[in-house]
Design an enzyme around this catalytic site. Sequence first.
Site, PDB file in Angstrom:
ATOM      1  N   CYS A 113      38.593  34.797  52.492  1.00 32.71           N
ATOM      2  CA  CYS A 113      39.059  33.514  51.929  1.00 32.71           C
ATOM      3  C   CYS A 113      40.111  32.839  52.811  1.00 32.71           C
ATOM      4  O   CYS A 113      40.463  31.675  52.576  1.00 32.71           O
ATOM      5  CB  CYS A 113      39.593  33.723  50.525  1.00 32.71           C
ATOM      6  SG  CYS A 113      38.409  34.566  49.469  1.00 32.71           S
ATOM      7  N   HIS A 249      43.748  27.871  48.633  1.00 29.98           N
ATOM      8  CA  HIS A 249      42.441  28.486  48.369  1.00 29.98           C
ATOM      9  C   HIS A 249      42.207  28.483  46.856  1.00 29.98           C
ATOM     10  O   HIS A 249      43.068  28.897  46.076  1.00 29.98           O
ATOM     11  CB  HIS A 249      42.427  29.908  48.923  1.00 29.98           C
ATOM     12  CG  HIS A 249      41.278  30.718  48.432  1.00 29.98           C
ATOM     13  ND1 HIS A 249      39.989  30.230  48.410  1.00 29.98           N
ATOM     14  CD2 HIS A 249      41.210  31.977  47.906  1.00 29.98           C
ATOM     15  CE1 HIS A 249      39.188  31.149  47.910  1.00 29.98           C
ATOM     16  NE2 HIS A 249      39.902  32.208  47.594  1.00 29.98           N
ATOM     17  N   ASN A 279      35.346  30.236  42.801  1.00 26.64           N
ATOM     18  CA  ASN A 279      35.937  30.662  44.077  1.00 26.64           C
ATOM     19  C   ASN A 279      34.834  30.691  45.142  1.00 26.64           C
ATOM     20  O   ASN A 279      33.955  31.546  45.092  1.00 26.64           O
ATOM     21  CB  ASN A 279      36.550  32.048  43.879  1.00 26.64           C
ATOM     22  CG  ASN A 279      37.139  32.628  45.150  1.00 26.64           C
ATOM     23  OD1 ASN A 279      36.917  32.113  46.245  1.00 26.64           O
ATOM     24  ND2 ASN A 279      37.891  33.711  45.019  1.00 26.64           N
TER      25      ASN A 279
HETATM   26  N1  COA Z   1      34.815  38.599  30.343  1.00 23.32           N
HETATM   27  C1  COA Z   1      35.407  39.278  29.361  1.00 23.32           C
HETATM   28  N2  COA Z   1      36.219  40.328  29.588  1.00 23.32           N
HETATM   29  C2  COA Z   1      36.424  40.687  30.858  1.00 23.32           C
HETATM   30  C3  COA Z   1      35.822  40.025  31.935  1.00 23.32           C
HETATM   31  C4  COA Z   1      34.992  38.941  31.637  1.00 23.32           C
HETATM   32  N3  COA Z   1      34.362  38.224  32.594  1.00 23.32           N
HETATM   33  N4  COA Z   1      36.222  40.598  33.086  1.00 23.32           N
HETATM   34  C5  COA Z   1      37.035  41.605  32.760  1.00 23.32           C
HETATM   35  N5  COA Z   1      37.152  41.662  31.417  1.00 23.32           N
HETATM   36  C6  COA Z   1      37.953  42.585  30.607  1.00 23.32           C
HETATM   37  C7  COA Z   1      38.208  43.891  31.312  1.00 23.32           C
HETATM   38  O1  COA Z   1      37.112  44.760  31.174  1.00 23.32           O
HETATM   39  C8  COA Z   1      39.435  44.377  30.586  1.00 23.32           C
HETATM   40  O2  COA Z   1      39.028  44.940  29.382  1.00 23.32           O
HETATM   41  P1  COA Z   1      39.748  46.262  28.820  1.00 23.32           P
HETATM   42  O3  COA Z   1      41.173  45.863  28.593  1.00 23.32           O
HETATM   43  O4  COA Z   1      38.995  46.535  27.576  1.00 23.32           O
HETATM   44  O5  COA Z   1      39.594  47.271  29.898  1.00 23.32           O
HETATM   45  C9  COA Z   1      40.188  43.099  30.259  1.00 23.32           C
HETATM   46  O6  COA Z   1      39.234  42.044  30.385  1.00 23.32           O
HETATM   47  C10 COA Z   1      41.350  42.839  31.176  1.00 23.32           C
HETATM   48  O7  COA Z   1      40.910  43.050  32.513  1.00 23.32           O
HETATM   49  P2  COA Z   1      41.851  42.783  33.730  1.00 23.32           P
HETATM   50  O8  COA Z   1      41.120  43.032  35.001  1.00 23.32           O
HETATM   51  O9  COA Z   1      43.149  43.500  33.504  1.00 23.32           O
HETATM   52  O10 COA Z   1      42.100  41.223  33.539  1.00 23.32           O
HETATM   53  P3  COA Z   1      43.119  40.298  34.260  1.00 23.32           P
HETATM   54  O11 COA Z   1      44.010  39.673  33.272  1.00 23.32           O
HETATM   55  O12 COA Z   1      43.744  40.923  35.462  1.00 23.32           O
HETATM   56  O13 COA Z   1      42.159  39.143  34.790  1.00 23.32           O
HETATM   57  C11 COA Z   1      41.179  38.441  36.860  1.00 23.32           C
HETATM   58  C12 COA Z   1      41.158  39.477  35.749  1.00 23.32           C
HETATM   59  C13 COA Z   1      40.127  38.833  37.884  1.00 23.32           C
HETATM   60  C14 COA Z   1      40.818  37.087  36.268  1.00 23.32           C
HETATM   61  C15 COA Z   1      42.589  38.394  37.476  1.00 23.32           C
HETATM   62  O14 COA Z   1      43.026  39.675  37.832  1.00 23.32           O
HETATM   63  C16 COA Z   1      42.659  37.520  38.664  1.00 23.32           C
HETATM   64  O15 COA Z   1      42.573  36.325  38.545  1.00 23.32           O
HETATM   65  N6  COA Z   1      42.839  38.096  39.882  1.00 23.32           N
HETATM   66  C17 COA Z   1      42.771  37.385  41.087  1.00 23.32           C
HETATM   67  C18 COA Z   1      41.374  37.477  41.549  1.00 23.32           C
HETATM   68  C19 COA Z   1      41.022  36.516  42.615  1.00 23.32           C
HETATM   69  O16 COA Z   1      41.283  35.353  42.479  1.00 23.32           O
HETATM   70  N7  COA Z   1      40.405  37.045  43.658  1.00 23.32           N
HETATM   71  C20 COA Z   1      39.926  36.326  44.739  1.00 23.32           C
HETATM   72  C21 COA Z   1      41.012  36.111  45.702  1.00 23.32           C
HETATM   73  S1  COA Z   1      40.384  35.678  47.208  1.00 23.32           S
END
Ligand code: COA
Length: 322
Positions: A113, A249, A279
């Site tokens: 990215c 980004h 993204n």
């Molecule tokens: N729909 C519903 N539930 C979902 C899900 C979805 N699409 N994806 C994950 N979950 C669930 C998980 O399984 C977890 O459930 P659990 O508590 O029962 O285990 C819960 O949601 C929380 O998961 P978690 O990974 O802790 O969520 P989060 O608050 O960290 O959000 C992201 C996840 C990916 C949205 C967040 O971490 C994020 O934005 N990270 C940056 C990622 C990014 O932008 N990457 C690219 C950079 S180049």
Amino acid sequence: MRLKIIGTGSYLPEKIATNDHMAQLVETNDEWISTRTGIKQRHLVSSPEENTTYMAIQAAKKALADSGLQAEDIDVILVATVSSDYVTPSTACMVQKELGASHAVSFDINAACAGFLFGLNTVDAYFRCGVYQTALIIGVETLSKIVDWSDRSTCVLFGDGAGAVIAKADESGMIACLQGSDGTHAEVLSCKARSNNNPYISTDKNLDYVFMNGQEVFKFAVRKVPECLNLLLEQANLTLEDVDYYLLHQANYRILTSIAKKLHLPMDKFPSNVDRCGNTSAASIPILLDELNHKGVLKEGSILFLSGFGAGLTWGAALLKW
Ligand code: COA
């Protein structure tokens, strides 16, 4: 001489997949995706011909037309991508062939990215050294072919698309730029290529998909972008108030709001299309630039801060005058 952007173009596939479409594929819903990421829909390729190479070529043709230059005028073509159609030749060489950019040297950059920012940094260095005078820089991704469509934690985040800019060596334009990487955190966001395969080693037939530790990437982005910004502002002797727009980004709207909050800046300084595009990795910044350019938001002399961050880990940033 510095890098000055003189044309932009982009391509987004016609096929749109909404969050409700995602909910038909994996256990998720619009509310979860919207509140955690700001994403409402993403564009996805929908035919064998609509691939990374095709999208890069479409965006490049538009950028070229916008710049007024001809393909033969281009000295260097850089394509930032992690989702090429071929291991070799590079996507950049395929673009060169299709455009008829017979004088250009062409190669790809793999910096996820942050790839488009690595492209800007590289071209700016070429221009400062006087090696080249014109460049085509493309960010393009078909991440839909490397995400696991049964993994709800990643498949809802990404979209396909391409963005391109034409740059020329000029007296003004790039004010300051930087790029960096930290391979010690390579495992945070990864996707394996083919495994060893020869008569002496057994083959792993399982194709790998994108793996991401979302929270680690989130923390990294919110820490790294302000760090890059402060370094560049200091170098350029500018302040936060001098910057008209912060084009980051487009990974996730919550990352943008967290960064804005940290910097005590209003969200209208952070244009975003992540709700519509998801993204698109290396393509996200040039797609956004093209959108703002053609909406007339960017004015001659506008000061922009651009920053990309992602797998590697990698990061890049630029302060530039439009
Ligand atoms: N729909 C519903 N539930 C979902 C899900 C979805 N699409 N994806 C994950 N979950 C669930 C998980 O399984 C977890 O459930 P659990 O508590 O029962 O285990 C819960 O949601 C929380 O998961 P978690 O990974 O802790 O969520 P989060 O608050 O960290 O959000 C992201 C996840 C990916 C949205 C967040 O971490 C994020 O934005 N990270 C940056 C990622 C990014 O932008 N990457 C690219 C950079 S180049």
